[in-house]
Every structure is written in structure tokens, then in C-alpha cells.
Design a protein around this motif. Structure first.
Motif, mmCIF file in Angstrom:
data_model
loop_
_atom_site.group_PDB
_atom_site.id
_atom_site.type_symbol
_atom_site.label_atom_id
_atom_site.label_comp_id
_atom_site.label_asym_id
_atom_site.label_seq_id
_atom_site.Cartn_x
_atom_site.Cartn_y
_atom_site.Cartn_z
ATOM 1 N N HIS A 45 0.826 -1.217 0.000
ATOM 2 C CA HIS A 45 0.000 0.000 0.000
ATOM 3 C C HIS A 45 0.859 1.265 0.000
ATOM 4 O O HIS A 45 0.351 2.354 -0.233
ATOM 5 N N ARG A 61 6.062 5.219 14.234
ATOM 6 C CA ARG A 61 5.190 4.274 14.948
ATOM 7 C C ARG A 61 5.980 3.054 15.444
ATOM 8 O O ARG A 61 5.788 2.584 16.568
ATOM 9 N N HIS A 87 0.483 -8.316 14.185
ATOM 10 C CA HIS A 87 1.491 -8.886 13.277
ATOM 11 C C HIS A 87 1.222 -10.355 12.946
ATOM 12 O O HIS A 87 1.491 -10.794 11.835
HETATM 13 C C1 HEM Z 1 2.496 -2.074 11.695
HETATM 14 C C2 HEM Z 1 5.837 -2.191 15.204
HETATM 15 C C3 HEM Z 1 8.228 -5.667 12.816
HETATM 16 C C4 HEM Z 1 5.233 -5.111 9.066
HETATM 17 C C5 HEM Z 1 3.191 -1.821 12.850
HETATM 18 C C6 HEM Z 1 2.820 -0.831 13.838
HETATM 19 C C7 HEM Z 1 3.766 -0.847 14.804
HETATM 20 C C8 HEM Z 1 4.738 -1.860 14.453
HETATM 21 C C9 HEM Z 1 3.780 0.011 16.079
HETATM 22 C C10 HEM Z 1 1.579 0.097 13.773
HETATM 23 C C11 HEM Z 1 0.472 -0.576 14.539
HETATM 24 C C12 HEM Z 1 -0.834 0.175 14.474
HETATM 25 O O1 HEM Z 1 -1.071 0.918 13.526
HETATM 26 O O2 HEM Z 1 -1.637 -0.027 15.394
HETATM 27 C C13 HEM Z 1 6.767 -3.175 14.873
HETATM 28 C C14 HEM Z 1 7.902 -3.543 15.691
HETATM 29 C C15 HEM Z 1 8.572 -4.529 15.021
HETATM 30 C C16 HEM Z 1 7.849 -4.760 13.782
HETATM 31 C C17 HEM Z 1 8.237 -2.916 17.045
HETATM 32 C C18 HEM Z 1 9.820 -5.283 15.386
HETATM 33 C C19 HEM Z 1 10.579 -5.080 16.438
HETATM 34 C C20 HEM Z 1 7.670 -5.781 11.564
HETATM 35 C C21 HEM Z 1 8.217 -6.548 10.468
HETATM 36 C C22 HEM Z 1 7.383 -6.371 9.404
HETATM 37 C C23 HEM Z 1 6.292 -5.509 9.842
HETATM 38 C C24 HEM Z 1 9.504 -7.379 10.543
HETATM 39 C C25 HEM Z 1 7.490 -6.923 7.999
HETATM 40 C C26 HEM Z 1 8.616 -6.975 7.321
HETATM 41 C C27 HEM Z 1 4.228 -4.251 9.460
HETATM 42 C C28 HEM Z 1 3.136 -3.820 8.597
HETATM 43 C C29 HEM Z 1 2.344 -2.942 9.355
HETATM 44 C C30 HEM Z 1 2.976 -2.861 10.673
HETATM 45 C C31 HEM Z 1 2.889 -4.245 7.151
HETATM 46 C C32 HEM Z 1 1.076 -2.184 8.885
HETATM 47 C C33 HEM Z 1 1.534 -0.922 8.212
HETATM 48 C C34 HEM Z 1 0.421 0.047 7.880
HETATM 49 O O3 HEM Z 1 -0.665 -0.047 8.451
HETATM 50 O O4 HEM Z 1 0.662 0.929 7.048
HETATM 51 N N1 HEM Z 1 4.364 -2.425 13.242
HETATM 52 N N2 HEM Z 1 6.765 -3.934 13.733
HETATM 53 N N3 HEM Z 1 6.493 -5.172 11.157
HETATM 54 N N4 HEM Z 1 4.089 -3.679 10.697
HETATM 55 FE FE1 HEM Z 1 5.383 -3.875 12.227
#
Ligand code: HEM
Length: 141
Positions: A45, A61, A87
Motif C-alpha cells: 500500500h 510508529r 502482526h
Molecule cells: C504495523 C511495530 C516488525 C510489518 C506496525 C505498527 C507498529 C509496528 C507500532 C503500527 C500498529 C498500528 O497501527 O496499530 C513493529 C515492531 C517490530 C515490527 C516494534 C519489530 C521489532 C515488523 C516486520 C514487518 C512488519 C519485521 C514486515 C517486514 C508491518 C506492517 C504494518 C505494521 C505491514 C502495517 C503498516 C500500515 O498499516 O501501514 N508495526 N513492527 N512489522 N508492521 Fe510492524
């Protein structure tokens, strides 16, 4: 499980990042998407080349969530439960992606904090981030 001394060391490095979550997070994502392009499949997206505004916004974030983890090191599982649900069940991010993010995070820390991010600090941050990744990926089972 981190010792009291290791927790204090994690917090000491975090104090240098706190307040700069957006730029640190943006660089983390830029490195992640560039060095490991397969990670971009979860961010379709945002388009093929996420722009600076998108990187800053999502980077902030992600780093703010790391800040929550730093403040709740003794209770990570409860503090990150909604994020773990997201996740695992909604985004279905494959757990193999987490070590890639950890690797990029350490490069960001080393390149910006230089002398402050000693070998000893890298050891405790690797432990801390691995623990964080365990909590974010354990709901797959
Ligand atoms: C969304 C943290 C690892 C993919 C999020 C959000 C946070 C977060 C805070 C937003 C949540 C919300 O909107 O309520 C983290 C942390 C990670 C981690 C602390 C590791 C220490 C990963 C990894 C991937 C990933 C490894 C993929 C390669 C995504 C995606 C979203 C997301 C696709 C949604 C994005 C969107 O809504 O535009 N993550 N994440 N995350 N995360 Fe992670």
C-alpha cells in the motif's frame, strides 16, 4: 531475560534515541526495504518506493513501540499483546523478517551513536530486540 544491569544499558541507549523516533525509524525502514526488498511485500500500500513522509510516519510508529518495550522490559508480553495480535493474525508477517529488521536497527544505532553503541551495548540490544521479536511472533502458534 535481561539482568538489571542489561536493562539499564538498554535504557541508556534509548535515552539517546527518545525524541528522534521518526528519523531513526525512517532510516531503519529505508535500510530494511533497500537491503531486504522482500520485506516490501507487506507494505504494498506504500508503493514500490515509499516516500520520506511515509517512512517517517511508519518509522515513528515502529520506534515508539520500541520505546513502549523499553519502558515495559519486565512485562513485554502484556505491553505488546495487541501489537503481537496485529502482526500474527492480521498482517501475517512471516517471523523470518524480524531478524532482518533487528539487523538494520543495529546498523542504524551503530552509525548514529558510534562510540556510545559499544560492543557491550550491541550485545544487550541484540538480546533485547530478539526478546521483543519473540513476543511479536509467538502468537503464530
Ligand atoms: C504495523 C511495530 C516488525 C510489518 C506496525 C505498527 C507498529 C509496528 C507500532 C503500527 C500498529 C498500528 O497501527 O496499530 C513493529 C515492531 C517490530 C515490527 C516494534 C519489530 C521489532 C515488523 C516486520 C514487518 C512488519 C519485521 C514486515 C517486514 C508491518 C506492517 C504494518 C505494521 C505491514 C502495517 C503498516 C500500515 O498499516 O501501514 N508495526 N513492527 N512489522 N508492521 Fe510492524
Amino acid at each position: 531475560m535481561l539482568s538489571a544491569q542489561e536493562r539499564a544499558q538498554v535504557a541508556q541507549v534509548w535515552d539517546l534515541i527518545a525524541g528522534h523516533e521518526a528519523p531513526f525509524g525512517a532510516e531503519l525502514l529505508l535500510r530494511l526495504f533497500t537491503v531486504y526488498p522482500s520485506t516490501k511485500t507487506y507494505f504494498k500500500h506504500l508503493g514500490d518506493r515509499p516516500d520520506e513522509v511515509q517512512l517517517l510516519s511508519h518509522g515513528q510508529r515502529v520506534l515508539e513501540a520500541v520505546g513502549v518495550a523499553v519502558r515495559h522490559m519486565d512485562n513485554l508480553r502484556a505491553a505488546l499483546s495487541p501489537l503481537a495480535d496485529l502482526h500474527a493474525h492480521v498482517l501475517r508477517v512471516d517471523p523470518t523478517n524480524f531478524p532482518l529488521l533487528i539487523q538494520c536497527f543495529q546498523v542504524v544505532l551503530a552509525s548514529h551513536l558510534q562510540g556510545e553503541f559499544t560492543v557491550e551495548m550491541q550485545v544487550v540490544w541484540d538480546k533485547f530486540l530478539t526478546g521483543l521479536a519473540v513476543v511479536l511472533t509467538e502468537k503464530y502458534r
